[in-house]
Design an enzyme around this catalytic site. Structure first.
Site, PDB file in Angstrom:
ATOM      1  N   SER A   7       0.815  -1.110  -0.044  1.00 27.17           N
ATOM      2  CA  SER A   7      -0.061   0.036   0.041  1.00 27.17           C
ATOM      3  C   SER A   7       0.941   1.149   0.088  1.00 27.17           C
ATOM      4  CB  SER A   7      -0.836  -0.046   1.241  1.00 27.17           C
ATOM      5  OG  SER A   7      -1.687   1.142   1.354  1.00 27.17           O
ATOM      6  N   HIS A  56      -0.969  -0.995  -4.399  1.00 35.95           N
ATOM      7  CA  HIS A  56      -2.369  -0.463  -4.025  1.00 35.95           C
ATOM      8  C   HIS A  56      -2.147   1.054  -3.628  1.00 35.95           C
ATOM      9  CE1 HIS A  56      -6.169  -1.339  -2.014  1.00 35.95           C
ATOM     10  NE2 HIS A  56      -5.652  -0.678  -1.035  1.00 35.95           N
ATOM     11  N   ASP A  66      -4.289   3.911  -2.291  1.00 32.17           N
ATOM     12  CA  ASP A  66      -5.714   4.514  -1.610  1.00 32.17           C
ATOM     13  C   ASP A  66      -5.881   6.136  -2.004  1.00 32.17           C
ATOM     14  OD1 ASP A  66      -6.062   2.142   0.030  1.00 32.17           O
ATOM     15  OD2 ASP A  66      -4.377   2.535   0.976  1.00 32.17           O
ATOM     16  N   MET A  84      -8.676   8.654  -1.073  1.00 32.91           N
ATOM     17  CA  MET A  84      -9.535   9.364   0.083  1.00 32.91           C
ATOM     18  C   MET A  84      -9.653  10.677  -0.239  1.00 32.91           C
ATOM     19  SD  MET A  84      -7.483   7.712   3.504  1.00 32.91           S
ATOM     20  CE  MET A  84      -6.797   6.007   3.569  1.00 32.91           C
ATOM     21  N   HIS A 137      -7.892   1.858  -4.979  1.00 29.76           N
ATOM     22  CA  HIS A 137      -8.811   1.657  -3.993  1.00 29.76           C
ATOM     23  C   HIS A 137      -9.589   3.196  -3.753  1.00 29.76           C
ATOM     24  CE1 HIS A 137      -9.900   0.270   0.262  1.00 29.76           C
ATOM     25  NE2 HIS A 137     -11.160   0.662  -0.366  1.00 29.76           N
ATOM     26  N   MET A 153     -11.765   5.286  -1.929  1.00 27.37           N
ATOM     27  CA  MET A 153     -12.665   5.393  -0.653  1.00 27.37           C
ATOM     28  C   MET A 153     -13.086   6.947  -0.695  1.00 27.37           C
ATOM     29  SD  MET A 153      -9.987   3.907   2.106  1.00 27.37           S
ATOM     30  CE  MET A 153      -8.565   3.683   1.249  1.00 27.37           C
ATOM     31  N   MET A 178     -12.282  -5.346   3.715  1.00 30.10           N
ATOM     32  CA  MET A 178     -11.422  -4.478   4.679  1.00 30.10           C
ATOM     33  C   MET A 178     -11.021  -5.043   6.106  1.00 30.10           C
ATOM     34  SD  MET A 178     -10.565  -1.941   2.951  1.00 30.10           S
ATOM     35  CE  MET A 178      -9.824  -0.954   4.180  1.00 30.10           C
ATOM     36  N   GLY A 191      -9.472   4.604   6.102  1.00 33.52           N
ATOM     37  CA  GLY A 191      -9.303   5.955   6.232  1.00 33.52           C
ATOM     38  C   GLY A 191      -7.934   6.467   7.078  1.00 33.52           C
ATOM     39  N   PHE A 192      -7.222   5.390   7.573  1.00 37.07           N
ATOM     40  CA  PHE A 192      -5.993   5.599   8.189  1.00 37.07           C
ATOM     41  C   PHE A 192      -4.842   4.263   7.930  1.00 37.07           C
ATOM     42  CE2 PHE A 192      -9.078   7.895  10.663  1.00 37.07           C
ATOM     43  CZ  PHE A 192      -8.708   9.023  10.699  1.00 37.07           C
ATOM     44  N   ASP A 212      -7.591  -6.217   2.903  1.00 33.75           N
ATOM     45  CA  ASP A 212      -6.738  -5.092   3.027  1.00 33.75           C
ATOM     46  C   ASP A 212      -6.852  -4.229   4.579  1.00 33.75           C
ATOM     47  OD1 ASP A 212      -5.821  -2.419   2.863  1.00 33.75           O
ATOM     48  OD2 ASP A 212      -7.288  -1.702   1.403  1.00 33.75           O
ATOM     49  N   GLY A 229       0.989  -2.501   3.916  1.00 35.13           N
ATOM     50  CA  GLY A 229       1.514  -1.059   4.220  1.00 35.13           C
ATOM     51  C   GLY A 229       2.765  -1.096   4.977  1.00 35.13           C
TER      52      GLY A 229
END
Length: 217
Positions: free
Chosen positions: A8, A33, A35, A37, A66, A68, A137, A142-143, A175, A197
């Site tokens: 990640s 990956h 992310d 957001m 991904h 989000m 998930m 979010g973090f 994930d 990650g």
């Protein structure tokens, strides 16, 4: 199906994103990956379309995008054009999930759905034939750096059963909080892709970390 490890990029040194992507490629990663957001669906704001477009020039690895974000259908085409290979949307974030997955497929990219820890598998049982990837998930999104939620494991097992003969054509991804210690359980539950990650980027040797995740699993 061979296990894939997808580092990640959220856990990377974001000031050196191209170098970090190349480091993961050299370390034996299968995918990257990414992310995305938006500060609405999740509290944080991370990378966007120009970053993915730039990153695409620096790696040959498949990019697992991904989303989000709320109303991901607004961005599907643009992330596809930017170079994403898998476009993953949250079932909780789009009103017309079937339509959104068809929208992804119309771009020629692979379509995925992510489910939050509290979202039941029933949310996707009517779109199974539209999936190329199902992401379970194992943290609340979010973090980065969160601890693995053990309750994700039976959900992965149930997801594998739900996919049935589709498993193989459809990748089953876990994930959040994946480590060398819990990777074997994820694999045994049916996962074919592990997003890692901190356990990769925070390791002294990324190649060794990826090999251990893949080897232990």
């Amino acid at each position: 199906m061979a296990l894939k490890v997808a580092p990640s990029m959220l856990a990377s040194d974001l000031a050196r994103l191209a170098d970090e992507a190349q480091r993961m490629e050299q370390a034996g990663a299968d995918w990257l990956h990414i992310d995305i957001m938006d500060g609405r669906f999740v509290p944080n704001i991370t990378m966007g379309i120009p970053v993915v477009q730039s990153l695409r020039k620096h790696t040959r690895l498949p990019l697992d995008i991904h989303l989000m974000v709320q109303e991901p259908e607004r961005y599907v085409e643009r992330f596809a054009e930017a170079g994403g290979d898998y476009i993953v949307v949250h079932a909780e974030a789009t009103t017309h999930l079937h339509r959104t997955l068809q929208q992804v497929r119309a771009t020629g990219k692979k379509a995925g759905v992510a489910l939050n820890p509290a979202t039941p598998l029933s949310a996707i049982e009517h779109v199974l034939d539209e999936l190329d990837l199902l992401t379970i998930m194992s943290v609340n999104p979010g973090f980065g750096g969160q601890k693995f939620i053990p309750g994700a494991l039976p959900k992965v097992e149930h997801a594998a059963k739900l996919l049935g003969p589709r498993l193989g054509r459809v990748e089953l991804e876990v994930d959040g909080g994946v480590t060398v210690q819990n990777a074997p359980a994820c694999r045994s539950a049916g996962a074919s892709v592990l997003v890692a990650g901190t356990s990769v980027f925070g390791a002294p040797d990324a190649r060794e970390a990826i090999a251990h995740i893949r080897g232990r699993a």
